[in-house]
Scaffold this motif. Structure first.
Motif, PDB file in Angstrom:
ATOM      1  N   UNK A   5      23.616 -22.097 -11.128  1.00  0.00           N
ATOM      2  CA  UNK A   5      22.489 -21.248 -10.758  1.00  0.00           C
ATOM      3  C   UNK A   5      22.949 -20.027  -9.971  1.00  0.00           C
ATOM      4  N   UNK A   6      24.008 -20.219  -9.201  1.00  0.00           N
ATOM      5  CA  UNK A   6      24.502 -19.098  -8.395  1.00  0.00           C
ATOM      6  C   UNK A   6      25.333 -18.118  -9.225  1.00  0.00           C
ATOM      7  N   UNK A   7      26.121 -18.689 -10.142  1.00  0.00           N
ATOM      8  CA  UNK A   7      26.901 -17.797 -11.017  1.00  0.00           C
ATOM      9  C   UNK A   7      25.960 -17.286 -12.102  1.00  0.00           C
ATOM     10  N   UNK A   8      25.337 -16.137 -11.850  1.00  0.00           N
ATOM     11  CA  UNK A   8      24.331 -15.652 -12.792  1.00  0.00           C
ATOM     12  C   UNK A   8      24.956 -14.922 -13.976  1.00  0.00           C
ATOM     13  N   UNK A   9      26.087 -14.271 -13.745  1.00  0.00           N
ATOM     14  CA  UNK A   9      26.790 -13.646 -14.865  1.00  0.00           C
ATOM     15  C   UNK A   9      28.276 -13.930 -14.712  1.00  0.00           C
ATOM     16  N   UNK A  10      28.964 -13.950 -15.821  1.00  0.00           N
ATOM     17  CA  UNK A  10      30.408 -14.182 -15.800  1.00  0.00           C
ATOM     18  C   UNK A  10      31.088 -12.947 -15.200  1.00  0.00           C
ATOM     19  N   UNK A  11      31.808 -13.108 -14.102  1.00  0.00           N
ATOM     20  CA  UNK A  11      32.408 -11.938 -13.443  1.00  0.00           C
ATOM     21  C   UNK A  11      33.686 -11.457 -14.128  1.00  0.00           C
ATOM     22  N   UNK A  12      34.065 -12.143 -15.194  1.00  0.00           N
ATOM     23  CA  UNK A  12      35.351 -11.862 -15.830  1.00  0.00           C
ATOM     24  C   UNK A  12      35.571 -10.371 -16.074  1.00  0.00           C
ATOM     25  N   UNK A  13      34.551  -9.737 -16.655  1.00  0.00           N
ATOM     26  CA  UNK A  13      34.738  -8.341 -17.033  1.00  0.00           C
ATOM     27  C   UNK A  13      34.948  -7.433 -15.822  1.00  0.00           C
ATOM     28  N   UNK A  14      34.238  -7.741 -14.731  1.00  0.00           N
ATOM     29  CA  UNK A  14      34.386  -6.899 -13.538  1.00  0.00           C
ATOM     30  C   UNK A  14      35.687  -7.167 -12.778  1.00  0.00           C
ATOM     31  N   UNK A  15      36.199  -8.375 -12.945  1.00  0.00           N
ATOM     32  CA  UNK A  15      37.429  -8.710 -12.238  1.00  0.00           C
ATOM     33  C   UNK A  15      38.669  -8.306 -13.017  1.00  0.00           C
ATOM     34  N   UNK A  16      38.557  -8.310 -14.331  1.00  0.00           N
ATOM     35  CA  UNK A  16      39.733  -8.073 -15.170  1.00  0.00           C
ATOM     36  C   UNK A  16      40.141  -6.608 -15.201  1.00  0.00           C
ATOM     37  N   UNK A  17      41.429  -6.368 -15.107  1.00  0.00           N
ATOM     38  CA  UNK A  17      41.943  -5.005 -15.173  1.00  0.00           C
ATOM     39  C   UNK A  17      41.977  -4.556 -16.632  1.00  0.00           C
ATOM     40  N   UNK A  18      41.219  -3.508 -16.930  1.00  0.00           N
ATOM     41  CA  UNK A  18      41.191  -3.008 -18.307  1.00  0.00           C
ATOM     42  C   UNK A  18      41.725  -1.591 -18.374  1.00  0.00           C
ATOM     43  N   UNK A  19      41.558  -0.986 -19.526  1.00  0.00           N
ATOM     44  CA  UNK A  19      42.016   0.392 -19.697  1.00  0.00           C
ATOM     45  C   UNK A  19      41.339   1.313 -18.680  1.00  0.00           C
ATOM     46  N   UNK A  20      42.085   2.229 -18.153  1.00  0.00           N
ATOM     47  CA  UNK A  20      41.537   3.222 -17.238  1.00  0.00           C
ATOM     48  C   UNK A  20      41.198   2.687 -15.860  1.00  0.00           C
TER      49      UNK A  20
END
Lengths: 284, 284
Positions: A5-20
């Motif tokens: 219930x607390x993890x409302x969205x997967x933070x993967x994308x915000x935590x992961x280092x991507x292009x730019x």
């Protein structure tokens, strides 16, 4: 309310280092994906601990059954960012029998006589293990670069060497999770001061910590380069906001749970005749 | 009620192997010194976990400050006696960063090319660490003797070699705590059967476990000899009744807490000028 219930969205994308990716643009106090405060976070962490311990036991069981897979968590950060707390509160939840922890300090004379990957290679996890690097080969392109501990060409060479080495580890069954705990400069000052103000914390403080702090911007630049040069599909970097210890722990726990869940681990099947063994046991 | 209320007497004397010790006379279901049942035991274990974690952090801090002392827990037992549970539930309470765990299985080809102490020597804890041997060099005088894995003279030689080696470790600052989890033969049958009856436990079962079980009496004799030949002041043996898992965990936790308390660990004093560092930090 539970963890999900607390993890409302997967933070993967915000935590992961991507292009730019630009480190300087990353907040140090975000709580990506988590809809709750500190006490919610602690509750979710306790719940996640059970999940992580169970997943790790499955990995261990698979390893005992011939599965070569293992997981390696690489932790990097500025001083006081909370590596120790991650090891204690996140990794500490799993059976020590399945953990291979290695802390890397200033290289010894003997280590310096070898290639920089020599000492980390020896500490990689075996099949079924969760390996933890508390600092790592990245020191050789962080403090190594900031303090010119090796010739510039050698530092340059290392990024590629790291990628090659990590690719081999990954091909051989290692899920690599690289985490930089991203701490704010003011928060570091507060934490160092806290260590100085509490006698039972004095041993954790070292005058060298301030020397490194004075090179803050150079370190941030060196991290930025690390992300640009060594963020790969097979060994991604995650930058975890670390001003709130409870969130940093939760986020790293999430990354480990996620990595283990993706291995889709089943309990190994018996390679013996269960009924025959029952009979043999009965007669013993 | 707290931990101290349940531990009514120090079980040390009843657990410790002394002169004239006879393993066959030892109960496997005793709860020496503990005045309470399973749920009391679990409560006391949780309370002890915090104490143990704190003591171990002090040991770690001392190690970082140049103190050479460390602790080595040696675990030996028949299959299913609960070594894994001790590692998970007792050792698991302390920071993995200060633990050095080593599980010893059937020796590899390379290990067999060396003296039997070669592989354990490499896994001894460093200053500040809590080392755990899950099985150990004692296998070389247990299964080694029972299954004649070495010539009789070589087995005989090993008891003295073990004592010499352990004495050196002790002189160099290692507190050695050797534990045999003493399990009843019927209880082992029940636990092996449980593994056979639960598919998620099948991986923990090995047909070889029954082969060893059929040699039960020979193993008990080999343990008796171990106690007679290797119980020393500097590396005492403790025989812990193991039919009740909760008690065995409590008892081993008690032994570790006791060993660490006797080290009388203080937080290291600052070897820098605290006020000067505060000022330097403030200006950074």
């Amino acid at each position: 309310m539970g963890r999900e219930d607390f993890w409302t969205t997967d933070p993967d994308e915000q935590l992961r280092v991507g292009d730019g990716f630009v480190l300087a643009d990353q907040p140090t106090d975000a709580v990506y994906g988590f809809d709750g405060g500190k006490s919610d976070g602690q509750k979710a962490l306790a719940e996640g601990a059970t999940i992580l311990a169970d997943l790790q036991e499955r990995l261990f069981a698979a390893g005992a059954d011939g599965d070569r897979r293992r997981v390696l968590l690489v932790l990097q950060a500025m001083d006081t960012a909370g590596k120790g707390g991650i090891v204690s509160h996140v990794v500490g939840a799993v059976n020590p029998g399945g953990v291979r922890y290695a802390g890397f300090k200033k290289p010894t004379e003997e280590e310096l006589k070898h290639d920089f990957l020599w000492r980390v290679e020896k500490e990689t996890p075996a099949a079924g293990q969760l390996g933890v690097f508390d600092r790592s080969h990245y020191e050789d392109v962080l403090i190594g670069r900031v303090r010119n501990l090796a010739p510039a060409e050698e530092i340059e060479r290392r990024y590629g060497a790291i990628n090659d080495w990590e690719r081999e580890l990954a091909f051989d069954g290692t899920t690599i999770v690289k985490v930089m705990l991203h701490l704010g400069k003011d928060e570091q000052k507060a934490r160092l001061l806290d260590r100085l103000e509490r006698p039972e914390k004095h041993w954790k403080y070292n005058p060298g910590d301030v020397d490194e702090r004075l090179l803050w911007d150079s370190y941030q630049d060196a991290y930025q380069l690390v992300f640009e040069r060594t963020s790969t599909d097979y060994a991604p970097w995650f930058v975890v906001p670390a001003d709130r210890k409870w969130y940093a722990r939760l986020a790293v726990q999430h990354l480990l749970i996620d990595a283990l869940e993706r291995l889709d681990l089943e309990w190994p099947k018996a390679d013996y005749d269960v009924e025959a063994e029952k009979a043999r046991l009965e007669g013993s």
